[in-house]
Design an enzyme around this catalytic site. Structure first.
Site, PDB file in Angstrom:
ATOM      1  N   ASP A  94       5.040  31.418 -10.012  1.00  0.00           N
ATOM      2  CA  ASP A  94       5.494  30.144 -10.584  1.00  0.00           C
ATOM      3  C   ASP A  94       6.843  29.740 -10.001  1.00  0.00           C
ATOM      4  O   ASP A  94       7.305  28.628 -10.243  1.00  0.00           O
ATOM      5  CB  ASP A  94       5.579  30.224 -12.119  1.00  0.00           C
ATOM      6  CG  ASP A  94       6.406  31.405 -12.603  1.00  0.00           C
ATOM      7  OD1 ASP A  94       6.117  32.538 -12.179  1.00  0.00           O
ATOM      8  OD2 ASP A  94       7.342  31.197 -13.383  1.00  0.00           O
ATOM      9  N   ARG A 112      11.500  24.018 -20.331  1.00  0.00           N
ATOM     10  CA  ARG A 112      12.825  23.424 -20.598  1.00  0.00           C
ATOM     11  C   ARG A 112      13.233  22.453 -19.504  1.00  0.00           C
ATOM     12  O   ARG A 112      14.384  22.061 -19.409  1.00  0.00           O
ATOM     13  CB  ARG A 112      13.858  24.508 -20.724  1.00  0.00           C
ATOM     14  CG  ARG A 112      13.912  25.392 -19.490  1.00  0.00           C
ATOM     15  CD  ARG A 112      15.120  26.223 -19.549  1.00  0.00           C
ATOM     16  NE  ARG A 112      15.099  27.232 -18.534  1.00  0.00           N
ATOM     17  CZ  ARG A 112      16.146  27.913 -18.183  1.00  0.00           C
ATOM     18  NH1 ARG A 112      17.289  27.675 -18.768  1.00  0.00           N
ATOM     19  NH2 ARG A 112      16.070  28.818 -17.264  1.00  0.00           N
ATOM     20  N   GLY A 162       4.359  26.675 -17.557  1.00  0.00           N
ATOM     21  CA  GLY A 162       4.700  25.246 -17.627  1.00  0.00           C
ATOM     22  C   GLY A 162       6.188  25.037 -17.806  1.00  0.00           C
ATOM     23  O   GLY A 162       6.948  25.975 -18.039  1.00  0.00           O
TER      24      GLY A 162
HETATM   25  P1  AMP Z   1      11.815  31.179 -15.134  1.00  0.00           P
HETATM   26  O1  AMP Z   1      12.081  32.612 -15.433  1.00  0.00           O
HETATM   27  O2  AMP Z   1      13.037  30.315 -15.233  1.00  0.00           O
HETATM   28  O3  AMP Z   1      11.051  30.965 -13.888  1.00  0.00           O
HETATM   29  O4  AMP Z   1      10.917  30.665 -16.338  1.00  0.00           O
HETATM   30  C1  AMP Z   1       9.667  31.205 -16.642  1.00  0.00           C
HETATM   31  C2  AMP Z   1       9.023  30.394 -17.741  1.00  0.00           C
HETATM   32  O5  AMP Z   1       9.803  30.460 -18.930  1.00  0.00           O
HETATM   33  C3  AMP Z   1       8.856  28.924 -17.442  1.00  0.00           C
HETATM   34  O6  AMP Z   1       7.655  28.498 -18.022  1.00  0.00           O
HETATM   35  C4  AMP Z   1      10.038  28.301 -18.123  1.00  0.00           C
HETATM   36  O7  AMP Z   1       9.839  26.955 -18.436  1.00  0.00           O
HETATM   37  C5  AMP Z   1      10.139  29.146 -19.380  1.00  0.00           C
HETATM   38  N1  AMP Z   1      11.491  29.156 -19.924  1.00  0.00           N
HETATM   39  C6  AMP Z   1      12.584  29.757 -19.403  1.00  0.00           C
HETATM   40  N2  AMP Z   1      13.651  29.545 -20.189  1.00  0.00           N
HETATM   41  C7  AMP Z   1      13.242  28.805 -21.245  1.00  0.00           C
HETATM   42  C8  AMP Z   1      13.887  28.252 -22.401  1.00  0.00           C
HETATM   43  N3  AMP Z   1      15.172  28.453 -22.655  1.00  0.00           N
HETATM   44  N4  AMP Z   1      13.129  27.528 -23.240  1.00  0.00           N
HETATM   45  C9  AMP Z   1      11.830  27.322 -23.010  1.00  0.00           C
HETATM   46  N5  AMP Z   1      11.168  27.807 -21.946  1.00  0.00           N
HETATM   47  C10 AMP Z   1      11.854  28.546 -21.072  1.00  0.00           C
HETATM   48 MG    MG Z   2      10.571  29.320 -12.916  1.00  0.00          MG
END
Ligand code: AMP
Ligand code: MG
Length: 493
Positions: free
Chosen positions: A249, A90, A87
């Site tokens: 995702d 951020r 989900g």
């Molecule tokens: P990503 O690697 O950017 O595709 O993120 C994978 C998951 O980690 C997603 O659910 C993001 O919303 C969550 N996520 C990444 N960075 C953060 C953060 N700093 N705070 C909260 N959730 C995060």
């Molecule tokens: Mg992502």
């Protein structure tokens, strides 16, 4: 100047699709960059966006009345392993705007604070990754590759804590749609077939209207998405782009490139190239991207099975035959990309052989990907001496190998009956002079963290017209010097 209004078709979906949550205000928002052209294409007033109220919106500090902020629910396979709940941890969706092209676009703040999906994360982003996404997503758009866009970058005036304290930032991201394969997986993994059906209807309506009225809408949607990714990945390969985190995702239903984390562009060409620090086994290496896209699409297909009708065996057979469209469509598109990169007119064996021989030569010679293809412009009508000079400036250790290849290439151009001048123009319009090179991105980020935005601004400007020769940006065309080569990139989340 009035605040813009937003629509919210996603907020109208049932509660379990999202969490309604407002951004967490930040201490001292400051606009770093506004994309005025993109604003105009969304019918947004750039002057308002740059005003106090506008920056307050872009920082998540004060939202227009029509905004119904929400975090989207999704799951996903990360490096092959399924996580049933990810989900927007951020990212917060402000709402939708109808663009001047008639399409509906999401406007989302990334780094806007914690949401119910944040898990251990802080909901924030550091300025580095924000500017990185700004630079690369806008460069991809200028290269003609489907991608999410960057409307604005804002400094929060707060620190985020990663390995060290870093200045915080918020990116305003614009997308045709933020639905991911992982969104479907979220519902399918909970046995919520009705939820998947709702997503299918939503996705068809909004993103793939050509699937409307099909006998089996879910299957028609799947085929559209298969075709979109079979077109997208060849475009990535054609500019030397490595996504770096091709998790489900991060795989859009719209067919847009999304999530510019540890992504990178090739300098020297090698199909096994990996930059991401977290990709230890090279799962997402440059040359593996087509296979991974197909793997991700197979995960998408699995979510749709109950909607395909018939027995379980019939469902699987239908999904499989749709998935089987990927490989030939990918091959056709990739061969087309290569053919156009060589300025050749005719599909077929001769074009393909020339392309694969050049790629093999580039590996052998450690040639620079972008510079080699760009050099074809200068070589189309050149002498052997000039060709050799071009090859050595593209990094060929033994330029004569390229010169010999170019003799065959020009012979083929002649066989096709093409004028060399026309080929020259075609290859210069297809092979960019400038890509967002890793060392330039790093340089821009380091400077921005020290409050010097000039390198960032120059880079963004220099990448906006990547096919034009422009002496002002000559340094952006250069391959990195040995001590400038970036070997690893980081998510920085
Ligand atoms: P990503 O690697 O950017 O595709 O993120 C994978 C998951 O980690 C997603 O659910 C993001 O919303 C969550 N996520 C990444 N960075 C953060 C953060 N700093 N705070 C909260 N959730 C995060
Ligand atoms: Mg992502």
């Amino acid at each position: 100047m009035a605040a813009p209004s937003f629509e919210s078709t996603y907020a109208a979906l049932p509660e379990r699709f999202h969490a309604q949550i407002a951004p967490t205000p930040v201490a001292a928002p400051r606009l770093l960059r506004l994309n005025a052209d993109l604003a105009a294409s969304l019918g947004l007033d750039a002057d308002w966006l740059a005003s106090r109220d506008g920056v307050a919106m872009l920082a998540g500090n004060a939202l227009p009345d029509t905004v119904r902020p929400l975090a989207m629910a999704y799951a996903g396979h990360q490096f092959g392993n399924f996580t049933p709940q990810l989900g927007d941890g951020r990212a917060i969706l402000l709402g939708e705007r109808i663009g001047t092209d008639g399409h509906r676009f999401d406007v989302q703040l990334k780094g806007a604070g914690r949401t119910p999906f944040s898990r251990a994360g802080d909901g924030r982003a550091a300025i580095g990754p924000v500017l990185r996404e700004y630079i690369v997503s806008e460069a991809m758009a200028a290269l003609g590759i489907p991608t999410t866009r960057a409307l604005a970058a804002v400094a929060s005036g707060e620190e985020v804590h990663r390995e060290t304290p870093l200045p915080g930032g918020i990116l305003t991201r614009v997308a045709r749609g933020h639905l991911r394969v992982g969104t479907f997986e979220f519902f399918a993994s909970r046995g919520d077939v009705e939820g998947v059906q709702t997503l299918v209807d939503y996705a068809i309506d909004r993103l793939h209207p050509e699937a409307k009225g099909a006998e089996v809408p879910a299957l028609a949607l799947f085929e559209c998405v298969v075709r979109a990714h079979a077109a997208l990945v060849p475009m990535w390969l054609g500019v030397g782009f490595i996504h770096g985190v091709m998790n489900t995702d991060n795989t859009t239903i719209s067919g847009e490139t999304i999530d510019y984390g540890p992504c990178a562009f090739l300098d020297t060409y090698h199909p096994g190239q990996v930059f991401s620090s977290i990709d230890r086994n090279g799962r997402y290496a440059y040359g593996r991207q087509p296979g991974i896209a197909a793997w991700n699409l197979a995960r998408f297909a699995e979510t749709l099975l109950p909607l395909l009708g018939g027995t379980q065996e019939e469902q699987i057979a239908a999904a499989q035959s749709a998935l089987d469209l990927f490989e030939p469509a990918f091959q056709e598109n990739w061969q087309d990309v290569l053919r156009r990169k060589l300025g050749l007119a005719e599909r077929g064996e001769a074009s393909l052989a020339l392309a694969t021989d050049l790629l093999d030569l580039m590996v052998e010679q450690r040639a620079d990907f972008t510079r080699t293809f760009r050099a074809l412009g200068a070589c189309a009508a050149a002498s052997d001496e000039e060709t050799t000079a071009a090859a050595s400036s593209a990094g060929f250790a033994d330029p004569s190998a390229f010169t010999a290849w170019a003799v065959r290439w020009r012979a083929r151009i002649a066989e096709e009956g093409q004028a060399r001048e026309a080929v020259r123009a075609a290859v210069l319009g297809t092979n960019p002079a400038r890509i967002p090179r890793n060392h330039r991105i790093e340089e821009a980020i380091v400077a921005a963290q020290a409050d010097d935005l000039r390198p960032f601004e120059d880079l963004v400007e220099g990448l906006a017209q990547p096919f034009d020769d422009d002496p002002r940006f000559a340094d952006l065309e250069q391959a990195p010097a040995p001590d400038e080569v970036v070997r690893q990139t980081f998510c920085g989340t």
